[in-house]
Design an enzyme around this catalytic site. Sequence first.
Site, PDB file in Angstrom:
ATOM      1  N   TRP A  46     -30.303   7.349 -12.369  1.00  0.00           N
ATOM      2  CA  TRP A  46     -29.852   7.367 -13.768  1.00  0.00           C
ATOM      3  C   TRP A  46     -30.842   8.031 -14.700  1.00  0.00           C
ATOM      4  O   TRP A  46     -30.447   8.618 -15.725  1.00  0.00           O
ATOM      5  CB  TRP A  46     -29.448   5.966 -14.242  1.00  0.00           C
ATOM      6  CG  TRP A  46     -28.153   5.556 -13.606  1.00  0.00           C
ATOM      7  CD1 TRP A  46     -27.963   4.573 -12.682  1.00  0.00           C
ATOM      8  CD2 TRP A  46     -26.867   6.188 -13.773  1.00  0.00           C
ATOM      9  NE1 TRP A  46     -26.649   4.545 -12.283  1.00  0.00           N
ATOM     10  CE2 TRP A  46     -25.954   5.526 -12.925  1.00  0.00           C
ATOM     11  CE3 TRP A  46     -26.406   7.255 -14.550  1.00  0.00           C
ATOM     12  CZ2 TRP A  46     -24.608   5.891 -12.849  1.00  0.00           C
ATOM     13  CZ3 TRP A  46     -25.063   7.618 -14.461  1.00  0.00           C
ATOM     14  CH2 TRP A  46     -24.187   6.943 -13.637  1.00  0.00           C
TER      15      TRP A  46
ATOM     16  N   ASP B   1     -32.882   2.869 -21.637  1.00  0.00           N
ATOM     17  CA  ASP B   1     -31.513   2.723 -21.130  1.00  0.00           C
ATOM     18  C   ASP B   1     -31.423   1.342 -20.476  1.00  0.00           C
ATOM     19  O   ASP B   1     -31.973   1.120 -19.397  1.00  0.00           O
ATOM     20  CB  ASP B   1     -31.222   3.830 -20.106  1.00  0.00           C
ATOM     21  CG  ASP B   1     -29.867   3.658 -19.437  1.00  0.00           C
ATOM     22  OD1 ASP B   1     -29.122   2.733 -19.800  1.00  0.00           O
ATOM     23  OD2 ASP B   1     -29.561   4.470 -18.531  1.00  0.00           O
TER      24      ASP B   1
ATOM     25  N   LYS C 149     -21.198  -3.923 -17.645  1.00  0.00           N
ATOM     26  CA  LYS C 149     -21.862  -4.657 -16.562  1.00  0.00           C
ATOM     27  C   LYS C 149     -22.083  -6.127 -16.952  1.00  0.00           C
ATOM     28  O   LYS C 149     -21.543  -7.014 -16.317  1.00  0.00           O
ATOM     29  CB  LYS C 149     -23.178  -3.981 -16.220  1.00  0.00           C
ATOM     30  CG  LYS C 149     -22.985  -2.585 -15.627  1.00  0.00           C
ATOM     31  CD  LYS C 149     -24.289  -2.018 -15.210  1.00  0.00           C
ATOM     32  CE  LYS C 149     -24.333  -0.581 -14.756  1.00  0.00           C
ATOM     33  NZ  LYS C 149     -23.163   0.067 -14.249  1.00  0.00           N
TER      34      LYS C 149
HETATM   35  C1  LIG Z   1     -28.620   2.383 -15.852  1.00  0.00           C
HETATM   36  C2  LIG Z   1     -27.397   3.208 -16.105  1.00  0.00           C
HETATM   37  N1  LIG Z   1     -27.415   4.109 -17.108  1.00  0.00           N
HETATM   38  C3  LIG Z   1     -26.338   4.871 -17.376  1.00  0.00           C
HETATM   39  C4  LIG Z   1     -25.182   4.773 -16.642  1.00  0.00           C
HETATM   40  C5  LIG Z   1     -24.011   5.664 -16.965  1.00  0.00           C
HETATM   41  O1  LIG Z   1     -23.112   4.953 -17.746  1.00  0.00           O
HETATM   42  P1  LIG Z   1     -21.637   5.466 -18.056  1.00  0.00           P
HETATM   43  O2  LIG Z   1     -20.887   5.526 -16.775  1.00  0.00           O
HETATM   44  O3  LIG Z   1     -21.115   4.419 -19.004  1.00  0.00           O
HETATM   45  O4  LIG Z   1     -21.766   6.787 -18.726  1.00  0.00           O
HETATM   46  C6  LIG Z   1     -25.120   3.838 -15.598  1.00  0.00           C
HETATM   47  C7  LIG Z   1     -23.883   3.684 -14.811  1.00  0.00           C
HETATM   48  O5  LIG Z   1     -23.698   2.815 -14.014  1.00  0.00           O
HETATM   49  C8  LIG Z   1     -26.259   3.040 -15.325  1.00  0.00           C
HETATM   50  O6  LIG Z   1     -26.247   2.128 -14.341  1.00  0.00           O
END
Ligand SMILES: Cc1ncc(COP(=O)(O)O)c(C=O)c1O
Length: 358
Positions: free
Chosen positions: A102, A172, A196
């Site tokens: 990520w 994040d 989540k």
């Molecule tokens: C830590 C983290 N950041 C960002 C994201 C991406 O999020 P999205 O699918 O809502 O764009 C995820 C997706 O699981 C994630 O686990």
Amino acid sequence: MFFQHNFYAGPGALPNSVLAKIEKELRSYQNSGMSIMEFSHRSPQVVDVINDTVARFKKYLKLDDAWELILLQGGGSMQFLMAPYNLSKPGERIDYIDTGYWTQRAIHEAKDCERDLQIIADGAADKYHVLPDLEGIDTNTGARYLHICSNNTVVGTQWHEFPKVDTPLVVDASSDLLAREFDLSKVNMLYAHAQKNVGLAGITVVAVRKSALLQPESLPDMLCYQPHIDKLSNYHTPPVFSIYVTNLMQKWLEEEIGGVEAIAEINLQKAKHLYDVIDSSKSFECPVKISDRSTMNVVFTTGDDARDQAFIDYCAERHIIGVAGHRTHKGLRASLYNAVTPEDVTALVACIEGFDAT
Ligand SMILES: Cc1ncc(COP(=O)(O)O)c(C=O)c1O
């Protein structure tokens, strides 16, 4: 197939009492004769839900007047892009700690922002199963901010304490918002999608220090935080149902669980239960360094793809779903988000022990 125990990595489980409340109110929100989904986003009913949701997030994160908190669309991924645009100027440096999938996505999305993106540390040598040690690394680089991912959903690591650096942090927290308490003293911005621990896909929570907000260069208004702040998260039609469910999740957390501190302790116990049984099994191992292990995403494996698949099938026969690893990482993973109960973990533990004995 019928599933009783949900360990999906996201969207994840919802509490039974929240689902029951949704079911009860679906056709007639607060005895209005209309579903919440049918109300205008400018109606007092919806504006109240939005404002209450924002106020509760501020309360749970202990944000004072130095902060703004808004609900946006576009998921965690949109913040990979909006953060650089709103918190830095073209040409300025932004640092990243690369802790796997990520954070790499965050860097990828920011690559066209005309910023100087630098990775100051990464966990590649340890296949991201260890968080990088910042000892001996120059973190005082003059960067506008340092981006980290508080919980690494794919590889199963978590910053139990944020790195102690002078550069302000952008975090994040998509996979551990409201699952534990955060020290935000060195943080300029924290963002997380809802699907989540805190609600439904469709909204992303953005908490940002007012002092960190810059006047972005010529950008479409939709990509600037300010219009969303000015219009109290109602700049354009928000995903009302997602916000409504998130609001129910907040009430569940506060009224039935006892708040963030209480769920953090429950989450610790759930994770300990699972790691202990993995560590003492003969079939499974967890590749993540003990001190960096996530309380949210427990990554483990038998070391053999076919046997991992056999375990996934074994779980499915016992009404357990969501234990396959991320598609890029393979192996096994159980996500222990807020709505996953200790009883769910006990069911998974019984599966691990049963499989271990075969
Ligand atoms: C830590 C983290 N950041 C960002 C994201 C991406 O999020 P999205 O699918 O809502 O764009 C995820 C997706 O699981 C994630 O686990």
